[in-house]
Design a protein around this motif. Structure first.
Motif, PDB file in Angstrom:
ATOM      1  N   LYS A 177       0.813  -1.214   0.000  1.00  0.00           N
ATOM      2  CA  LYS A 177       0.000   0.000   0.000  1.00  0.00           C
ATOM      3  C   LYS A 177       0.851   1.271   0.000  1.00  0.00           C
ATOM      4  CE  LYS A 177      -4.319  -1.522   0.229  1.00  0.00           C
ATOM      5  NZ  LYS A 177      -5.352  -1.164  -0.787  1.00  0.00           N
ATOM      6  N   THR A 222       0.415   1.559   9.145  1.00  0.00           N
ATOM      7  CA  THR A 222      -0.675   0.599   8.986  1.00  0.00           C
ATOM      8  C   THR A 222      -1.230   0.252  10.361  1.00  0.00           C
ATOM      9  OG1 THR A 222       0.196  -0.354   6.944  1.00  0.00           O
ATOM     10  CG2 THR A 222      -1.309  -1.714   8.211  1.00  0.00           C
ATOM     11  N   MET A 230     -12.807   3.638   7.053  1.00  0.00           N
ATOM     12  CA  MET A 230     -11.892   3.523   5.925  1.00  0.00           C
ATOM     13  C   MET A 230     -12.648   3.697   4.617  1.00  0.00           C
ATOM     14  SD  MET A 230      -9.551   0.276   7.182  1.00  0.00           S
ATOM     15  CE  MET A 230     -10.933  -0.771   7.613  1.00  0.00           C
ATOM     16  N   GLU A 287     -12.735   2.879   0.236  1.00  0.00           N
ATOM     17  CA  GLU A 287     -12.704   1.624  -0.526  1.00  0.00           C
ATOM     18  C   GLU A 287     -11.298   1.048  -0.632  1.00  0.00           C
ATOM     19  OE1 GLU A 287     -13.882   4.472  -1.556  1.00  0.00           O
ATOM     20  OE2 GLU A 287     -16.061   4.213  -1.607  1.00  0.00           O
ATOM     21  N   ASP A 288     -10.290   1.913  -0.536  1.00  0.00           N
ATOM     22  CA  ASP A 288      -8.902   1.473  -0.639  1.00  0.00           C
ATOM     23  C   ASP A 288      -8.306   1.136   0.725  1.00  0.00           C
ATOM     24  OD1 ASP A 288      -6.620   0.879  -2.174  1.00  0.00           O
ATOM     25  OD2 ASP A 288      -5.724   2.821  -1.617  1.00  0.00           O
ATOM     26  N   CYS A 289      -9.164   1.132   1.765  1.00  0.00           N
ATOM     27  CA  CYS A 289      -8.763   0.817   3.138  1.00  0.00           C
ATOM     28  C   CYS A 289      -7.892   1.900   3.774  1.00  0.00           C
ATOM     29  CB  CYS A 289      -8.035  -0.542   3.226  1.00  0.00           C
ATOM     30  SG  CYS A 289      -9.102  -1.938   2.869  1.00  0.00           S
ATOM     31  N   ARG A 290      -7.883   3.090   3.178  1.00  0.00           N
ATOM     32  CA  ARG A 290      -7.181   4.195   3.821  1.00  0.00           C
ATOM     33  C   ARG A 290      -8.083   4.782   4.910  1.00  0.00           C
ATOM     34  NH1 ARG A 290      -3.809   9.208   1.025  1.00  0.00           N
ATOM     35  NH2 ARG A 290      -3.361  10.321   2.979  1.00  0.00           N
ATOM     36  N   THR A 293     -15.827  -0.840  13.560  1.00  0.00           N
ATOM     37  CA  THR A 293     -14.457  -1.210  13.215  1.00  0.00           C
ATOM     38  C   THR A 293     -13.514  -0.442  14.127  1.00  0.00           C
ATOM     39  OG1 THR A 293     -15.058  -1.590  10.902  1.00  0.00           O
ATOM     40  CG2 THR A 293     -12.727  -1.291  11.398  1.00  0.00           C
ATOM     41  N   TYR A 298      -3.241   3.433   6.669  1.00  0.00           N
ATOM     42  CA  TYR A 298      -4.139   2.402   6.150  1.00  0.00           C
ATOM     43  C   TYR A 298      -4.555   1.441   7.263  1.00  0.00           C
ATOM     44  CZ  TYR A 298      -3.520   3.681   1.244  1.00  0.00           C
ATOM     45  OH  TYR A 298      -3.548   4.348   0.042  1.00  0.00           O
ATOM     46  N   TYR A 335      -5.612  -2.523   8.227  1.00  0.00           N
ATOM     47  CA  TYR A 335      -5.490  -3.941   7.853  1.00  0.00           C
ATOM     48  C   TYR A 335      -6.472  -4.708   8.730  1.00  0.00           C
ATOM     49  CZ  TYR A 335      -3.411  -8.623   7.291  1.00  0.00           C
ATOM     50  OH  TYR A 335      -3.206  -9.964   7.050  1.00  0.00           O
ATOM     51  N   LYS A 336      -7.537  -5.213   8.156  1.00  0.00           N
ATOM     52  CA  LYS A 336      -8.603  -5.830   8.951  1.00  0.00           C
ATOM     53  C   LYS A 336      -8.355  -7.323   9.145  1.00  0.00           C
ATOM     54  CE  LYS A 336     -12.786  -4.259   8.780  1.00  0.00           C
ATOM     55  NZ  LYS A 336     -14.194  -3.931   8.426  1.00  0.00           N
TER      56      LYS A 336
END
Length: 371
Positions: A142, A147, A166, A168-171, A186, A229, A231-232
């Motif tokens: 990324k 992160t 976040m 769509e890009d997980c940012r 979340t 970002y 990270y799930k």
């Protein structure tokens, strides 16, 4: 792995009530034979991180004793190791750790004297398994500055943590620390990956500006300036920072799928080993759906409970839905239900304790010191 590890294990937490009076949260016993910090240390070792610093402060005696040798988690001897850092008075500083960022700032030489390009920061009060290599690969892919490992929790629990949103890009676009009303379920798990040189730069800037908290003064403050970002993870994760969550986490280990996940599936969880005999079940005892640790002697009835090391259960005792910590003596005809019994306690014969409106913490005043 091209990273060093930092475990934050120095904070005080009044939500643990009497359980944190004489021990750090990271030293809380979990699942019969482990300490909370064992899970973060095992994840570091299993991810091939060879150099790890544990930052301790509050009630750190038993935690420091637990960390007295790195061999239990198999950290590198010549090129790495396990380091325990407590606040130190120097000519330039005489403060305790005033926050998570300040704790790292006071031990900045550990970062400056290392050569690995990345740092994995974790908390010592969470129960989970995670391969940090996967988080680092995601971080590099990324091109992230930081992160943050995230997970989903129930709405009623989300206000205890940092809630994130976040794109769509997980940012991460929004980061709300312990909100009154959670806008998202979340949450941050308190695990971060960041480049070592950037961490030094950010921590030094915090120090110069008199800022002390990693979440508020770095993550939230820089969320629009840095590429942060999320990270799930979807696997089991639990924070034991309240009495209710601590009780629930230990009770989760009575479920076969949870026990199999942590103790039978590779990689395993390591801990400091005590040389104790196996549990002894005397004639007339009855045990159902319970975890009984080494050194225990059972004479009574135990149901849906977790008994830690060296617990003695007397004749005609009944223990239900309870957690009995290390080295507890339960006299004859004692009834314990919906309770957490503090370690090193002596519960006199014919005693009755029951948590009617929640989990009751049983602390008997005696001369034995709590570990």
């Amino acid at each position: 792995m091209r990273a060093i590890g930092i475990i934050l294990a120095g904070g005080n937490n009044y939500r643990m009530k009497e359980l944190s009076n004489k021990r750090a949260i990271a030293a809380m016993p979990v699942a019969g034979s482990y300490r909370s910090i064992d899970f973060a240390l095992s994840n570091m070792s299993n991810s091939h991180i060879q150099k790890v610093a544990v930052l301790t402060q509050y009630n750190a005696r038993s935690l420091n004793e637990h960390l007295s040798s790195s061999k239990w988690w198999d950290f590198g001897r010549k090129q790495g190791g396990l380091f325990t850092f407590t606040p130190t008075i120097t000519p330039d500083n005489s403060f305790w750790y005033r926050g998570t960022a300040d704790a790292i700032y006071q031990n900045l030489d550990f970062l400056k004297n290392s050569h690995e390009p990345y740092v994995v920061i974790a908390s010592g009060d969470c129960v989970y398994k995670l391969d940090y290599n996967k988080v680092l690969e995601y971080h590099i892919a990324k091109r992230a500055d930081i992160t943050v490992v995230c997970t989903d929790v129930n709405d009623e629990d989300a206000t205890r943590f940092g809630c994130v949103k976040m794109n769509e890009d997980c940012r991460i676009e929004e980061f709300d620390e312990k909100p009154m009303v959670a806008q998202s379920n979340t949450v941050s798990t308190g695990i971060y990956v960041i480049r070592r040189r950037q961490l030094i730069e950010l921590i030094e800037k915090c120090g110069m500006e008199g800022r002390y908290d990693f979440v508020k003064d770095i993550l939230i403050r820089y969320k629009n300036l840095k590429r942060i970002y999320g990270y799930k993870i979807n696997s089991y994760w639990s924070n034991i920072a309240t009495v209710e969550s601590y009780y629930k986490t230990n009770m989760d280990f009575l479920k076969p799928e949870i026990r199999d996940y942590f103790f039978r599936q590779y990689p395993g969880v390591q801990s400091k080993i005590d040389d104790l005999p196996p549990a002894k079940y005397n004639p007339g005892s009855s045990v159902k759906n319970s975890l009984i640790s080494s050194g225990c002697i059972i004479n009574g009835t135990v149901e849906n409970s977790v008994l830690f090391k060296k617990v003695f259960v007397g004749n005609n005792c009944v223990i239900k839905n309870s957690i009995i910590l290390n080295d507890v003596y339960l006299g004859d005809n004692t009834h314990i239900e919906n309770c957490i019994v503090e370690s090193r306690d002596t519960i006199h014969a014919n005693s009755y304790y029951s948590g009617e409106d929640g989990i009751k913490i049983v602390v008997e005043r005696n001369d034995r010191y709590v570990l």
